[in-house]
Design a protein around this motif. Structure first.
Motif, PDB file in Angstrom:
ATOM      1  N   THR A 152       0.840  -1.197   0.000  1.00  0.00           N
ATOM      2  CA  THR A 152       0.000   0.000   0.000  1.00  0.00           C
ATOM      3  C   THR A 152       0.876   1.248   0.000  1.00  0.00           C
ATOM      4  O   THR A 152       2.067   1.202   0.354  1.00  0.00           O
ATOM      5  CB  THR A 152      -0.915   0.034   1.227  1.00  0.00           C
ATOM      6  N   ARG A 153       0.284   2.353  -0.369  1.00  0.00           N
ATOM      7  CA  ARG A 153       1.007   3.628  -0.362  1.00  0.00           C
ATOM      8  C   ARG A 153       1.501   3.950   1.051  1.00  0.00           C
ATOM      9  O   ARG A 153       2.635   4.406   1.232  1.00  0.00           O
ATOM     10  CB  ARG A 153       0.087   4.749  -0.865  1.00  0.00           C
ATOM     11  N   GLU A 154       0.671   3.694   2.047  1.00  0.00           N
ATOM     12  CA  GLU A 154       1.052   3.990   3.429  1.00  0.00           C
ATOM     13  C   GLU A 154       2.236   3.136   3.862  1.00  0.00           C
ATOM     14  O   GLU A 154       3.147   3.615   4.550  1.00  0.00           O
ATOM     15  CB  GLU A 154      -0.147   3.756   4.368  1.00  0.00           C
ATOM     16  N   GLU A 155       2.234   1.860   3.464  1.00  0.00           N
ATOM     17  CA  GLU A 155       3.364   0.991   3.793  1.00  0.00           C
ATOM     18  C   GLU A 155       4.637   1.479   3.114  1.00  0.00           C
ATOM     19  O   GLU A 155       5.724   1.484   3.718  1.00  0.00           O
ATOM     20  CB  GLU A 155       3.051  -0.445   3.371  1.00  0.00           C
ATOM     21  N   ASN A 156       4.516   1.896   1.872  1.00  0.00           N
ATOM     22  CA  ASN A 156       5.693   2.385   1.146  1.00  0.00           C
ATOM     23  C   ASN A 156       6.229   3.676   1.748  1.00  0.00           C
ATOM     24  O   ASN A 156       7.443   3.899   1.783  1.00  0.00           O
ATOM     25  CB  ASN A 156       5.353   2.574  -0.331  1.00  0.00           C
ATOM     26  N   LEU A 157       5.341   4.531   2.215  1.00  0.00           N
ATOM     27  CA  LEU A 157       5.803   5.745   2.890  1.00  0.00           C
ATOM     28  C   LEU A 157       6.542   5.393   4.177  1.00  0.00           C
ATOM     29  O   LEU A 157       7.509   6.070   4.549  1.00  0.00           O
ATOM     30  CB  LEU A 157       4.612   6.664   3.188  1.00  0.00           C
ATOM     31  N   GLY A 158       6.094   4.320   4.834  1.00  0.00           N
ATOM     32  CA  GLY A 158       6.818   3.843   6.009  1.00  0.00           C
ATOM     33  C   GLY A 158       8.208   3.331   5.654  1.00  0.00           C
ATOM     34  O   GLY A 158       9.174   3.573   6.382  1.00  0.00           O
ATOM     35  N   LEU A 159       8.322   2.627   4.516  1.00  0.00           N
ATOM     36  CA  LEU A 159       9.634   2.159   4.049  1.00  0.00           C
ATOM     37  C   LEU A 159      10.547   3.333   3.735  1.00  0.00           C
ATOM     38  O   LEU A 159      11.744   3.314   4.044  1.00  0.00           O
ATOM     39  CB  LEU A 159       9.463   1.281   2.807  1.00  0.00           C
ATOM     40  N   ILE A 160       9.989   4.359   3.096  1.00  0.00           N
ATOM     41  CA  ILE A 160      10.773   5.554   2.776  1.00  0.00           C
ATOM     42  C   ILE A 160      11.334   6.184   4.043  1.00  0.00           C
ATOM     43  O   ILE A 160      12.506   6.591   4.107  1.00  0.00           O
ATOM     44  CB  ILE A 160       9.904   6.556   1.990  1.00  0.00           C
ATOM     45  N   LYS A 161      10.518   6.250   5.079  1.00  0.00           N
ATOM     46  CA  LYS A 161      10.957   6.827   6.363  1.00  0.00           C
ATOM     47  C   LYS A 161      12.100   6.003   6.962  1.00  0.00           C
ATOM     48  O   LYS A 161      13.090   6.556   7.462  1.00  0.00           O
ATOM     49  CB  LYS A 161       9.770   6.886   7.330  1.00  0.00           C
ATOM     50  N   ILE A 162      11.995   4.682   6.899  1.00  0.00           N
ATOM     51  CA  ILE A 162      13.034   3.812   7.448  1.00  0.00           C
ATOM     52  C   ILE A 162      14.343   3.988   6.678  1.00  0.00           C
ATOM     53  O   ILE A 162      15.429   4.097   7.266  1.00  0.00           O
ATOM     54  CB  ILE A 162      12.572   2.347   7.412  1.00  0.00           C
ATOM     55  N   LEU A 163      14.261   4.026   5.359  1.00  0.00           N
ATOM     56  CA  LEU A 163      15.459   4.191   4.530  1.00  0.00           C
ATOM     57  C   LEU A 163      16.125   5.540   4.793  1.00  0.00           C
ATOM     58  O   LEU A 163      17.350   5.656   4.786  1.00  0.00           O
ATOM     59  CB  LEU A 163      15.096   4.047   3.056  1.00  0.00           C
TER      60      LEU A 163
END
Length: 337
Positions: A152-163
């Motif tokens: 999901t977009r929300e999950e991907n935004l979470g990945l972006i934050k982690i990276l």
């Protein structure tokens, strides 16, 4: 008990981080009715070296069986079939724990807290080899894509934050819900982080450094350099710092510590016409090709490292800090010389 602590009772942290990377990429947990989950991944036969390497790296920690050959009917290819190798595990307590964090029913979800605790350069390299792609055009890296369109977009935004927080990489989402990295210094830093973990069979994931072309014309002696401060004798002052400039030392220091301290963007508001000889231009080109930095950025960093080049009334670093502004990072922004 926290999930990570419970998992670490069954498997070392390094192996856990690699399994998580496979689950971000080509791996999955098979879920059939009320049966215990099994870990599975597959790769094309052309990538059999990578498939065998993943098996060899994991089989001591989770009960995975050796890779097995499979021929698939596929009318989309000229041969009419495709060839793959797949690895599947037996059941294991650690896989049951992972199922509870990676799946909601039969739908894969991203356990962001667990990834925040386990993602590192090696697991990033595994994820990249499974689902990453380097776009290289006209002698330069253009972008890195991580195929995350199934999340999901929300999950991907979470990945972006982690990276961003763990590895200092500023990804963004493209129109296909994939993670993309556009900034050239960040692309090369990404490749620096993963290069020691790229399997020889996946060498296509690394850039063709020998094909890099110069962003400046080496035969062009006179050029414009933009700096966040003004020089009184630009050619003389810039040639002085380039005379002692060692590109290899700079490149090593860039990846060791300079990159992380160079994330704040600077306003390059003063232009300087300078004349450089071939040796000086070659030094700059070598540094540009290995770091992705623009010539103006390289010169600015060199001045900031040489305090004796500052005016007596105010240190250079103070003059630079006065000019620092927060600017958005955007693909296709105008390049500096």
């Amino acid at each position: 008990m926290e999930l990570l602590e419970e998992l670490l009772q069954h498997i070392p942290l390094r192996s856990l981080s690699l399994i998580n990377a496979k689950l971000l990429g080509d791996g999955n947990l098979t879920i059939e009715g009320f049966k215990q989950p099994r870990f599975r991944f597959q790769h094309s036969y052309a990538d059999r070296g990578w498939c065998h390497f993943c098996y060899e790296s994991l089989h001591s920690f989770i009960p995975v069986n050796p890779p097995r050959y499979k021929r698939n009917i596929d009318p989309r290819v000229n041969a009419g079939f495709s060839e793959t190798l797949y690895v599947q595990s037996r059941t294991s307590p650690v896989l049951t724990l992972l199922k509870n964090s990676w799946y909601a029913g039969k739908k894969k979800i991203i356990p962001l807290q667990l990834l925040e605790q386990t993602l590192n350069p090696e697991s990033l390299a595994w994820w990249y080899q499974d689902d990453g792609h380097l776009v290289w055009e006209n002698g330069s890296p253009r972008k890195i894509i991580l195929s995350t369109d199934n999340f999901t977009r929300e999950e991907n935004l979470g990945l972006i934050k982690i990276l961003r927080e763990l590895l200092h990489l500023e990804f963004s989402l493209d129109g296909q819900n994939r993670l993309c990295l556009y900034d050239q210094p960040q692309i090369l830093y990404f490749l620096f982080l993963v290069q020691d973990y790229i399997h020889p069979s996946m060498a296509r994931k690394l850039p063709p450094y020998s094909q890099i072309t110069s962003p400046i014309k080496l035969q062009q002696k006179r050029t414009t350099i933009y700096l966040p401060f003004q020089l009184t004798k630009p050619t003389k002052e810039i040639r002085e710092i380039l005379f002692k400039f060692n590109p290899e030392t700079f490149i090593t220091n860039w990846y060791r510590y300079l990159y992380k301290s160079h994330l704040t963007l600077t306003a390059f508001k003063y232009s300087h016409q300078v004349t450089l000889n071939k040796m000086e231009r070659n030094k700059i080109f070598k540094t540009q090709s290995r770091t992705g930095l623009r010539m103006s950025e390289i010169i600015t960093i060199l001045f900031s490292q040489r305090k004796e080049a500052c005016p007596k009334d105010k240190p250079l670093k103070d003059r630079i800090n006065e000019e620092v502004v927060e600017l958005p990072v955007a693909a296709g922004s105008p390049a500096l010389t």
